[in-house]
Design a protein around this motif. Structure first.
Motif, PDB file in Angstrom:
ATOM      1  N   THR A 199       7.540  -5.589 -36.692  1.00 41.47           N
ATOM      2  CA  THR A 199       8.048  -6.756 -37.402  1.00 41.47           C
ATOM      3  C   THR A 199       7.959  -7.954 -36.471  1.00 41.47           C
ATOM      4  OG1 THR A 199       9.587  -5.463 -38.748  1.00 41.47           O
ATOM      5  CG2 THR A 199      10.047  -7.819 -38.514  1.00 41.47           C
ATOM      6  N   ALA A 200       7.149  -8.937 -36.834  1.00 39.47           N
ATOM      7  CA  ALA A 200       6.981 -10.123 -35.994  1.00 39.47           C
ATOM      8  C   ALA A 200       8.198 -11.027 -36.128  1.00 39.47           C
ATOM      9  CB  ALA A 200       5.723 -10.881 -36.403  1.00 39.47           C
ATOM     10  N   LEU A 201       8.704 -11.456 -34.983  1.00 37.67           N
ATOM     11  CA  LEU A 201       9.802 -12.423 -34.963  1.00 37.67           C
ATOM     12  C   LEU A 201       9.292 -13.837 -34.744  1.00 37.67           C
ATOM     13  CD1 LEU A 201      12.488 -10.541 -32.817  1.00 37.67           C
ATOM     14  CD2 LEU A 201      12.071 -10.406 -35.279  1.00 37.67           C
ATOM     15  N   ALA A 202       8.168 -13.955 -34.037  1.00 36.64           N
ATOM     16  CA  ALA A 202       7.592 -15.275 -33.761  1.00 36.64           C
ATOM     17  C   ALA A 202       6.093 -15.128 -33.568  1.00 36.64           C
ATOM     18  CB  ALA A 202       8.231 -15.892 -32.522  1.00 36.64           C
ATOM     19  N   ARG A 203       5.372 -16.208 -33.849  1.00 38.38           N
ATOM     20  CA  ARG A 203       3.923 -16.214 -33.683  1.00 38.38           C
ATOM     21  C   ARG A 203       3.484 -17.554 -33.108  1.00 38.38           C
ATOM     22  NH1 ARG A 203       2.071 -18.689 -38.747  1.00 38.38           N
ATOM     23  NH2 ARG A 203       3.861 -18.742 -40.170  1.00 38.38           N
ATOM     24  N   ILE A 204       2.211 -17.625 -32.740  1.00 41.21           N
ATOM     25  CA  ILE A 204       1.647 -18.848 -32.184  1.00 41.21           C
ATOM     26  C   ILE A 204       0.817 -19.541 -33.257  1.00 41.21           C
ATOM     27  CG2 ILE A 204       0.460 -19.835 -30.197  1.00 41.21           C
ATOM     28  CD1 ILE A 204       0.292 -16.985 -29.037  1.00 41.21           C
ATOM     29  N   ASP A 205       0.941 -20.851 -33.313  1.00 36.83           N
ATOM     30  CA  ASP A 205       0.066 -21.651 -34.164  1.00 36.83           C
ATOM     31  C   ASP A 205      -1.251 -21.834 -33.413  1.00 36.83           C
ATOM     32  OD1 ASP A 205      -1.265 -23.516 -35.647  1.00 36.83           O
ATOM     33  OD2 ASP A 205       0.275 -25.075 -35.493  1.00 36.83           O
ATOM     34  N   GLU A 206      -2.283 -21.130 -33.839  1.00 31.98           N
ATOM     35  CA  GLU A 206      -3.560 -21.182 -33.123  1.00 31.98           C
ATOM     36  C   GLU A 206      -4.208 -22.560 -33.157  1.00 31.98           C
ATOM     37  OE1 GLU A 206      -5.986 -17.958 -34.564  1.00 31.98           O
ATOM     38  OE2 GLU A 206      -5.154 -16.579 -33.071  1.00 31.98           O
ATOM     39  N   ALA A 207      -3.801 -23.408 -34.103  1.00 29.67           N
ATOM     40  CA  ALA A 207      -4.337 -24.768 -34.154  1.00 29.67           C
ATOM     41  C   ALA A 207      -3.743 -25.663 -33.076  1.00 29.67           C
ATOM     42  CB  ALA A 207      -4.082 -25.379 -35.529  1.00 29.67           C
ATOM     43  N   SER A 208      -2.683 -25.170 -32.398  1.00 28.34           N
ATOM     44  CA  SER A 208      -1.999 -26.002 -31.409  1.00 28.34           C
ATOM     45  C   SER A 208      -2.505 -25.783 -29.989  1.00 28.34           C
ATOM     46  CB  SER A 208      -0.485 -25.729 -31.452  1.00 28.34           C
ATOM     47  OG  SER A 208      -0.190 -24.409 -30.994  1.00 28.34           O
ATOM     48  N   TYR A 209      -3.454 -24.835 -29.794  1.00 31.44           N
ATOM     49  CA  TYR A 209      -4.043 -24.619 -28.467  1.00 31.44           C
ATOM     50  C   TYR A 209      -5.477 -24.130 -28.642  1.00 31.44           C
ATOM     51  CZ  TYR A 209      -3.696 -19.441 -28.421  1.00 31.44           C
ATOM     52  OH  TYR A 209      -3.861 -18.101 -28.663  1.00 31.44           O
ATOM     53  N   ARG A 210      -6.143 -23.815 -27.553  1.00 33.63           N
ATOM     54  CA  ARG A 210      -7.554 -23.422 -27.601  1.00 33.63           C
ATOM     55  C   ARG A 210      -7.686 -21.937 -27.237  1.00 33.63           C
ATOM     56  NH1 ARG A 210      -6.854 -27.977 -24.949  1.00 33.63           N
ATOM     57  NH2 ARG A 210      -7.029 -26.949 -22.922  1.00 33.63           N
ATOM     58  N   PRO A 211      -7.574 -21.034 -28.216  1.00 29.15           N
ATOM     59  CA  PRO A 211      -7.715 -19.613 -27.898  1.00 29.15           C
ATOM     60  C   PRO A 211      -9.165 -19.192 -27.644  1.00 29.15           C
ATOM     61  CG  PRO A 211      -7.383 -19.894 -30.249  1.00 29.15           C
ATOM     62  CD  PRO A 211      -7.245 -21.262 -29.633  1.00 29.15           C
ATOM     63  N   GLY A 212     -10.117 -19.939 -28.203  1.00 26.27           N
ATOM     64  CA  GLY A 212     -11.508 -19.503 -28.136  1.00 26.27           C
ATOM     65  C   GLY A 212     -11.802 -18.584 -29.308  1.00 26.27           C
TER      66      GLY A 212
END
Length: 266
Positions: A199-212
């Motif tokens: 169960t995910a409690l938090a995630r990253i907004d991929e548009a807010s950084y450069r994951p590649g």
């Protein structure tokens, strides 16, 4: 001539010097002697048979011990994995795996850890405790639920990113203030752990950084729990740098997670 030879000798010695980030894997067999009267305590383990986060481990161990104290619990910090035995684990309510990396447990020790979780013991696993140096099936299924595939490198290794809270009412997320854009080394995984029962409690907004492109996940959890385990199991991919553990939001999450996993309070 002698000066040239001396320089060559120094260069050879420097090249042969061990990398402190890659210690020799050691499997501990002699358990430590615990302090007397430990009861429902917090066990902090930073054993590394894989990549060693020498930058943050000393500081984060101290922060975690302070958090335990603030919760009214004793703590014990060790890098001796032989503490994973039935008798000694009974003194603890929660095990904090502080960037513990590599398959650092023998089969017997892992079995003791599995029994600890099966009887309700809590786990708080942090950062490298979820990297791909862990291969034991019970560990990967119970503690991580997915597979680490990498993080951005070079100039993009450390970036700020927007963290989105998926479960704001969960006690681990209590008191977290938004917006929150911490700087970290952002892990990516081969699959969303929710597809494997987490169960995910938090995630990253991929548009807010450069994951590649190779590290993009779309839905990108960064903090989750395992609701299927009999003990309370928490994992956070954050925490590469010492400064992470002084971030008010992350400090609060860690305190909440230890309190929740150890069943110390409401």
């Amino acid at each position: 001539m002698y000066r040239v030879l001396a320089i060559i000798a120094l260069l050879v010695t420097a090249q042969a010097a061990p990398n402190p980030h890659l210690p020799t894997a050691i499997y501990d067999t002699v358990a430590p002697t615990l302090p007397k009267n430990l009861d429902r305590a917090v066990l902090i383990v930073s054993k590394t048979n894989g990549w060693r986060h020498i930058e943050h481990i000393p500081h984060s161990n101290a922060v975690l011990a302070d958090i335990a104290k603030s919760l009214g619990r004793a703590s014990y910090t060790t890098e001796n994995a032989a503490i994973f035995n039935d008798e000694q684990l009974r003194h603890f309510s929660v095990v904090v795996l502080n960037s513990a990396s590599g398959d650092f447990l023998t089969q017997e020790q892992q079995s003791a850890f599995a029994r600890f979780v099966a009887r309700g013991g809590g786990v708080v696993a942090l950062h490298a405790a979820g990297d791909n140096s862990h291969t034991a099936p019970w560990y990967t299924k119970t503690i991580i639920g997915t597979k680490f595939i990498g993080h951005p490198g070079d100039k993009d290794q450390f970036q700020s990113a927007r963290v989105i809270i998926d479960q704001p009412r969960h006690p681990i997320m209590a008191g977290v203030t938004l917006p929150w854009t911490p700087v970290d080394e952002w892990y990516s995984f081969d699959a969303n752990p929710e597809m494997r029962g987490m169960t995910a409690l938090a995630r990253i907004d991929e548009a807010s950084y450069r994951p590649g492109a190779k590290l993009m996940m779309g839905n990108h959890p960064v903090i989750w729990i395992n609701p299927a385990a009999k003990g309370r199991v928490f994992y956070s991919a954050l925490g590469h740098s010492p400064e992470s553990y002084d971030d008010p939001n992350y400090h609060r999450i860690l305190a909440n997670a230890i309190n929740w996993a150890g069943r110390f309070g409401p």
